[in-house]
Design an enzyme around this catalytic site. Structure first.
Site, short mmCIF file in Angstrom:
data_model
loop_
_atom_site.label_atom_id
_atom_site.label_comp_id
_atom_site.label_asym_id
_atom_site.label_seq_id
_atom_site.Cartn_x
_atom_site.Cartn_y
_atom_site.Cartn_z
N GLU A 111 0.76 -1.04 -0.10
CA GLU A 111 -0.07 0.02 0.21
C GLU A 111 0.94 1.39 0.03
O GLU A 111 2.08 1.33 0.55
CB GLU A 111 -0.91 0.04 1.20
CG GLU A 111 -1.71 -1.23 1.32
CD GLU A 111 -2.34 -1.34 3.00
OE1 GLU A 111 -2.78 -0.46 3.57
OE2 GLU A 111 -2.50 -2.58 3.35
N LYS A 113 2.08 4.66 1.28
CA LYS A 113 2.15 5.34 2.55
C LYS A 113 1.86 6.83 2.25
O LYS A 113 2.67 7.60 1.90
CB LYS A 113 3.67 5.19 3.07
CG LYS A 113 3.64 5.58 4.71
CD LYS A 113 5.18 5.71 5.13
CE LYS A 113 5.21 5.77 6.63
NZ LYS A 113 4.94 7.39 6.92
N ASP A 115 1.01 10.70 3.64
CA ASP A 115 1.54 11.49 4.65
C ASP A 115 0.34 12.46 5.01
O ASP A 115 0.08 13.54 4.47
CB ASP A 115 2.76 12.53 3.79
CG ASP A 115 3.51 12.89 4.91
OD1 ASP A 115 3.59 12.69 6.07
OD2 ASP A 115 4.40 13.82 4.47
N TYR A 222 -7.36 2.13 5.50
CA TYR A 222 -6.34 1.16 4.85
C TYR A 222 -6.44 -0.10 5.92
O TYR A 222 -5.54 -1.11 5.69
CB TYR A 222 -4.87 1.69 4.72
CG TYR A 222 -4.37 2.43 6.00
CD1 TYR A 222 -3.98 1.96 7.13
CD2 TYR A 222 -4.39 3.76 5.82
CE1 TYR A 222 -3.53 2.72 8.11
CE2 TYR A 222 -3.59 4.54 6.67
CZ TYR A 222 -3.38 3.95 7.94
OH TYR A 222 -2.99 4.70 8.84
N LYS A 309 10.74 3.76 2.77
CA LYS A 309 10.76 5.24 2.64
C LYS A 309 11.34 5.44 1.31
O LYS A 309 12.50 5.20 1.06
CB LYS A 309 11.17 5.86 3.70
CG LYS A 309 10.67 5.60 5.18
CD LYS A 309 9.17 6.17 5.11
CE LYS A 309 9.05 7.61 5.41
NZ LYS A 309 9.28 8.10 6.52
N CYS A 401 29.07 24.52 28.75
CA CYS A 401 27.87 24.46 28.51
C CYS A 401 27.10 25.93 28.32
O CYS A 401 27.55 26.64 28.87
CB CYS A 401 27.05 23.97 30.07
SG CYS A 401 25.32 24.08 29.85
N CYS A 404 24.81 27.12 31.42
CA CYS A 404 25.44 27.22 32.77
C CYS A 404 27.05 27.62 33.06
O CYS A 404 27.64 27.58 33.86
CB CYS A 404 24.95 26.21 33.71
SG CYS A 404 25.60 24.59 33.52
N CYS A 419 26.44 18.13 30.14
CA CYS A 419 26.66 19.14 31.08
C CYS A 419 26.46 18.21 32.32
O CYS A 419 25.39 17.71 32.60
CB CYS A 419 25.82 20.37 30.88
SG CYS A 419 25.79 21.30 32.32
N CYS A 425 21.54 23.25 36.16
CA CYS A 425 21.53 23.78 34.72
C CYS A 425 20.14 23.94 34.52
O CYS A 425 19.19 23.02 34.27
CB CYS A 425 22.23 22.63 33.77
SG CYS A 425 22.28 23.37 32.03
#
Length: 665
Positions: A111, A113, A115, A222, A309, A401, A404, A419, A425
């Protein structure tokens, strides 16, 4: 003529005309004639409200206002599909199937696919009962009033159908309708919509169904799920759904082997551009339902279906800068900020760079012209450098980081930098609280991600246990917070105290402890105390718990601050133990025994059989091994399982044998 009969005849006639026009693309009367008949029906219904019918064609014009979409649990879970990107992936998939089923002759249903926005529609006695969005697969939003405005969805079925079933499909917006909507927006000076899929999905959550009715949405269906279905294969199910009045795409094909599947893929990889709506691949399903039942599911996906895909569209654009995001676990994610470019129907401004190794491997530099594609991912990614100007500096990955300024760390064997400032943080703290309140975790109504950030930035919470001390007076001063929304937020937090232990455990945000792992740990240890005292050796013995997960759990409970937070949550009444459901017929007669269930049964569904095993103290295994005590075999048991059970000398019992075992004193 009898008024009730007149109304019934008009409704049936209009349903037929709707089906002819929107499903068969074969109008048998003019638009003017249809509108006149619809007006006649509306006039009669307004004069005789005693004959109101919620599924009348007159209801398709909308007008119902839905301010809050009710969350509904799916009767049958909506799984996601595993993706494949090559024919080798599909060959590997077939090998895995044959290992389970044995060397059987397989047929596949191919089938396209689509979207769009996934939907599950329930019919009862041939009438549309409810329509629910996919949500997280376990539960979604009730959008029935909006779905009824889509004219290709039948309100009343024809033929011989089961008393109740669900049908799955995609709500889509054809290109022609999408372009028309955008043209109208451009003419009045408004910003056009970005792509058909997001517009279709957003349409389902519009509060006014009359607005939804104005949009040229369509629905392609489907898959049917339910009990006592009058067909045994996916392909026959599609054919039957058409007979009942559903719009099932005609492009589906029955393939007798993978070569025929590849022919289908090759054809549509070229001709998909001729379709009136978006499609991004092919879905391949094992055709026979008995084989599907034998293959079963992983935690997220059916083993009997896979999506192939199509190769992604690729564009080039300029890399303007690189920024760095901090996740709730402290993981640093580099993000490419791009010169905006159109890609696969959307305007792309950002792309994932994954980690330092990826940046170094591709040698990506600010100012480069780069290749960008979607590659089956929601977030686009950079796959290489197309063109480089002179004197561009190599990218130096950050060492501190960005939030922080703590020095970043990178553990051996891990791709990402982290971090370490776990409790100081801000993005980590906010991210953990956002995870805690999320739908699959504590599902706190009235509290969203933006509000969590506001609460933290206004010093009202520093961890998720602080949520339970919030009052209406605390939160009313927040931006866009009124009395009612403040009350809803506080009430939602209070209700979360009833959330079961397995979801609380997931909500804590222990690294590597996702939904499935949290369920297994909760079921095994029963209480947070027992889990917190488990050794790494004990944890590894739990089904599907590996050393990495076990070590993460140990580290979480070794942290004094985590233990303090859990004690606070306990004091507020959050559930930290499994509440056993009382079953008066439950026993321990299967204690220490592991059963594997295979095949199709007459007196039990497979799920009911598994529940009966667990209710009597047994364990249900997913595959046959030396630890299996019994195989409960129904019709169409997979030959591979049969062979393995015989090789290992494991007793194979019938459904009646199992019932006799349960009834023994």
């Amino acid at each position: 003529m009898n008024i009730e009969k007149q109304l019934q005849d008009l409704r049936e006639e209009l349903n037929v005309h709707n089906h002819n026009y929107y499903v068969l693309d074969n109008a048998t009367i003019s638009d003017f004639e249809f509108d006149q008949k619809l007006k006649e029906l509306q006039d009669l219904e307004s004069k005789h409200p005693e004959y109101f019918d919620d599924n009348s064609p007159s209801q398709r014009v909308g007008g119902t206002i839905t301010k809050n979409f009710q969350t509904v649990v799916h009767e049958n879970r909506m799984y996601s599909l595993d993706n494949s990107y090559s024919k080798e992936d599909l060959q590997d998939w077939e090998v895995k199937i044959q290992k389970v089923l044995g060397n059987v002759n397989l047929q596949f249903t191919c089938e396209l696919k689509y979207d769009g926005a996934s939907i599950s529609i329930t019919y009862e006695n041939g009438k549309l009962l409810k329509a629910v969005t996919r949500g997280d697969g376990f539960q979604g939003d009730d959008v029935t009033n909006n779905i009824k405005t889509i004219k290709s969805i039948p309100l009343q079925l024809k033929g011989n159908f089961p008393p109740r079933f669900d049908i799955r499909g995609e709500i889509i917006l054809p290109f022609e309708g999408f372009e028309k909507m955008n043209q109208e927006l451009i003419e009045i000076g408004e910003t056009p919509y970005s792509n058909p899929r997001n517009t279709a999905s957003g349409s389902l959550k519009l509060q006014d169904s009359a607005e939804v009715a104005k949009r040229p949405l369509d629905c392609l269906l489907y898959f049917i799920t339910g009990n006592n279905l009058p067909f045994n294969t996916q392909y026959d199910g599609l054919e039957t759904a058409r007979e009942w009045g559903f719009k099932v795409p005609s492009q589906s094909k029955l393939a007798n082997n993978l070569e025929e599947v590849f022919d289908f893929i090759n054809y549509w990889d070229v001709h998909r551009h001729d379709l009136p709506y978006e499609t991004d691949g092919v879905v391949i399903k094992v055709n026979d339902f008995n084989h599907q039942n034998e293959l079963g599911y992983t935690a997220k996906s059916p083993r009997w279906a896979i999506a192939y895909k199509f190769k992604s569209e690729q564009v080039t654009t300029t890399l303007n800068s690189i920024s760095y995001q901090v996740g709730r676990t402290g993981a640093i994610t580099p993000v490419a900020n791009l010169e905006p470019v159109q890609l696969a129907g959307t305007i792309v401004k950002r792309a994932s760079l994954h980690n330092a190794d990826q940046i170094e491997k591709l040698d990506i530099r600010v100012g480069d012209e780069v290749f960008v594609e979607k590659g089956g991912e929601i977030i686009p990614k950079i796959i290489g450098v197309a063109k480089r100007g002179s004197e561009l500096e190599p990218t130096k990955y950050i060492t501190l980081c960005p939030e922080c300024q703590s020095e970043l760390i990178r553990k051996d064997g891990e791709a990402q930098h982290y971090c370490p400032n776990f409790y100081g943080c801000p993005p980590q703290i906010i991210g953990r609280i956002q995870h805690y309140i999320s739908r699959k975790a504590m599902d706190i109504e009235g509290l969203g991600g933006e509000t969590v950030a506001l609460l933290f930035n206004n010093n009202l919470v520093k961890d998720y246990s602080d949520l339970y001390e919030l009052t209406v007076d605390d939160v009313i001063p927040l931006e866009r917070m009124a009395q009612k929304s403040a009350e809803n937020l506080v009430n939602g937090i209070e209700k979360s105290k009833a959330i079961p232990f397995e979801r609380v455990l997931f909500a804590l945000g222990i690294r590597y402890v996702g939904e499935t792992v949290a369920k297994k740990l909760a079921k095994h240890y029963k209480t947070i105390e027992a889990l917190s005292q488990a050794s790494i050796e004990d944890l590894i013995l739990v089904d599907e718990i590996g050393e990495r997960i076990a070590q993460s759990v140990i580290e979480f409970f070794e942290n004094a601050e985590n233990r303090i937070i859990i004690e606070r949550l306990k004091s507020f009444g959050v559930q930290f133990e499994v509440v056993e459901k009382f079953n008066p017929k439950a026993t321990n007669k299967f204690a220490g025994k592991t059963f594997v269930v295979s095949g199709v049964f007459e007196k039990f569904s497979r799920d009911d059989l598994k529940i009966a095993i667990e209710d009597n103290g047994g364990k249900v295994g997913s595959s046959i091994s030396s630890k299996t005590d019994f195989v409960v075999a129904g019709d169409n048991m997979g030959p591979a399982k049969l062979e393995k059970a015989n090789q290992l000398g494991i007793p194979i019992i019938s459904e009646n044998d199992f019932i006799n075992m349960m009834n023994e004193n």
